[in-house]
Design an enzyme around this catalytic site. Structure first.
Site, PDB file in Angstrom:
ATOM      1  N   ASP A  29       0.867  -1.190   0.000  1.00 34.43           N
ATOM      2  CA  ASP A  29       0.000   0.000   0.000  1.00 34.43           C
ATOM      3  C   ASP A  29       0.897   1.232   0.000  1.00 34.43           C
ATOM      4  OD1 ASP A  29      -1.725   2.211   0.927  1.00 34.43           O
ATOM      5  OD2 ASP A  29      -3.196   0.635   1.239  1.00 34.43           O
ATOM      6  N   ILE A  30       0.609   2.159  -0.868  1.00 34.33           N
ATOM      7  CA  ILE A  30       1.449   3.338  -1.048  1.00 34.33           C
ATOM      8  C   ILE A  30       1.302   4.341   0.120  1.00 34.33           C
ATOM      9  CG2 ILE A  30      -0.095   4.865  -2.397  1.00 34.33           C
ATOM     10  CD1 ILE A  30       3.440   3.928  -3.448  1.00 34.33           C
ATOM     11  N   GLU A  88     -12.275   3.513  -1.279  1.00 35.03           N
ATOM     12  CA  GLU A  88     -11.552   4.415  -2.185  1.00 35.03           C
ATOM     13  C   GLU A  88     -11.384   3.807  -3.583  1.00 35.03           C
ATOM     14  OE1 GLU A  88      -7.843   5.765  -0.318  1.00 35.03           O
ATOM     15  OE2 GLU A  88      -6.981   5.896  -2.325  1.00 35.03           O
ATOM     16  N   HIS A  93     -10.009  -5.653  -2.674  1.00 33.54           N
ATOM     17  CA  HIS A  93      -8.662  -5.829  -2.145  1.00 33.54           C
ATOM     18  C   HIS A  93      -8.711  -6.090  -0.647  1.00 33.54           C
ATOM     19  CE1 HIS A  93      -9.646  -1.510  -2.195  1.00 33.54           C
ATOM     20  NE2 HIS A  93      -8.965  -1.427  -1.070  1.00 33.54           N
ATOM     21  N   HIS A  95      -6.558  -5.720   2.820  1.00 30.14           N
ATOM     22  CA  HIS A  95      -5.417  -5.081   3.485  1.00 30.14           C
ATOM     23  C   HIS A  95      -4.803  -6.074   4.472  1.00 30.14           C
ATOM     24  CE1 HIS A  95      -6.351  -0.713   2.556  1.00 30.14           C
ATOM     25  NE2 HIS A  95      -7.564  -1.219   2.389  1.00 30.14           N
TER      26      HIS A  95
HETATM   27  P1  AMP Z   1      -9.823   1.387   0.358  1.00 26.43           P
HETATM   28  O1  AMP Z   1     -10.442   1.312  -1.021  1.00 26.43           O
HETATM   29  O2  AMP Z   1     -10.611   2.253   1.286  1.00 26.43           O
HETATM   30  O3  AMP Z   1      -9.561   0.018   0.944  1.00 26.43           O
HETATM   31  O4  AMP Z   1      -8.398   2.105   0.208  1.00 26.43           O
HETATM   32  C1  AMP Z   1      -7.608   1.890  -0.919  1.00 26.43           C
HETATM   33  C2  AMP Z   1      -6.161   1.720  -0.506  1.00 26.43           C
HETATM   34  O5  AMP Z   1      -5.404   1.626  -1.699  1.00 26.43           O
HETATM   35  C3  AMP Z   1      -5.592   2.871   0.298  1.00 26.43           C
HETATM   36  O6  AMP Z   1      -4.975   2.354   1.488  1.00 26.43           O
HETATM   37  C4  AMP Z   1      -4.552   3.503  -0.633  1.00 26.43           C
HETATM   38  O7  AMP Z   1      -3.411   3.986   0.034  1.00 26.43           O
HETATM   39  C5  AMP Z   1      -4.198   2.343  -1.529  1.00 26.43           C
HETATM   40  N1  AMP Z   1      -3.756   2.759  -2.861  1.00 26.43           N
HETATM   41  C6  AMP Z   1      -4.383   3.590  -3.732  1.00 26.43           C
HETATM   42  N2  AMP Z   1      -3.668   3.731  -4.869  1.00 26.43           N
HETATM   43  C7  AMP Z   1      -2.568   2.948  -4.712  1.00 26.43           C
HETATM   44  C8  AMP Z   1      -1.429   2.665  -5.535  1.00 26.43           C
HETATM   45  N3  AMP Z   1      -1.288   3.209  -6.749  1.00 26.43           N
HETATM   46  N4  AMP Z   1      -0.489   1.823  -5.053  1.00 26.43           N
HETATM   47  C9  AMP Z   1      -0.610   1.266  -3.831  1.00 26.43           C
HETATM   48  N5  AMP Z   1      -1.665   1.495  -3.012  1.00 26.43           N
HETATM   49  C10 AMP Z   1      -2.613   2.330  -3.429  1.00 26.43           C
END
Ligand code: AMP
Length: 131
Positions: A29-30, A88, A93, A95
């Site tokens: 995760d970025i 988001e 996905h 975590h």
């Molecule tokens: P959520 O959809 O609420 O589970 O959050 C999406 C997660 O994806 C967040 O923790 C972001 O930091 C992560 N994220 C979004 N874009 C990227 C990316 N390009 N590379 C890695 N992680 C990402």
């Protein structure tokens, strides 16, 4: 339009890869809650995780289990926490977050800011432990 995670799988957007199979992909995760915070995704795009059909859903979680074992080996932590939010990015996905305490899993807290070298080092460490 392809999700940002599909674009990562396709190599159009860079990621810090941790593990991969024909169906699944794991990368850092970025905006990590802790060093080693990893996302596990199906390559096949589905928005809501509970819409994934049973076989692929089971395989996704079995793949995540292997990734969690690699995280546990590579990153000093008491447990690897599991969460599914999807608030988001509309691409299912999981975590996986290395935990020292309950508070490490609080998604409202400030995220770590890591250098590219640190991300690379962490991803490599986890990937070397992946079996
Ligand atoms: P959520 O959809 O609420 O589970 O959050 C999406 C997660 O994806 C967040 O923790 C972001 O930091 C992560 N994220 C979004 N874009 C990227 C990316 N390009 N590379 C890695 N992680 C990402």
């Amino acid at each position: 339009m392809a999700t940002i995670f599909t674009r990562i799988v396709n190599g159009e957007i860079p990621s810090y890869k941790v593990a991969e199979s024909d169906k699944f992909y794991a990368f850092l995760d970025i905006n990590p809650l802790a060093q080693g915070h990893t996302l596990v995704i199906p390559k096949q795009e589905t928005d809501y995780i509970f819409d994934i059909e049973d076989k692929e859903y089971q395989e996704l979680f079995l793949f995540a289990k292997r990734v969690a074992a690699a995280i546990k080996k590579a990153i000093p932590c008491k447990r690897v926490g599991v969460a599914v939010l999807g608030m988001e990015v509309p691409h299912a996905h999981i975590h996986l977050v290395p935990l020292q305490s309950e508070g490490d899993m609080d998604f409202r807290k400030a995220k770590l800011s890591l250098t590219p070298d640190t991300f690379k080092e962490i991803a490599e460490k986890i990937s070397l432990s992946f079996e």
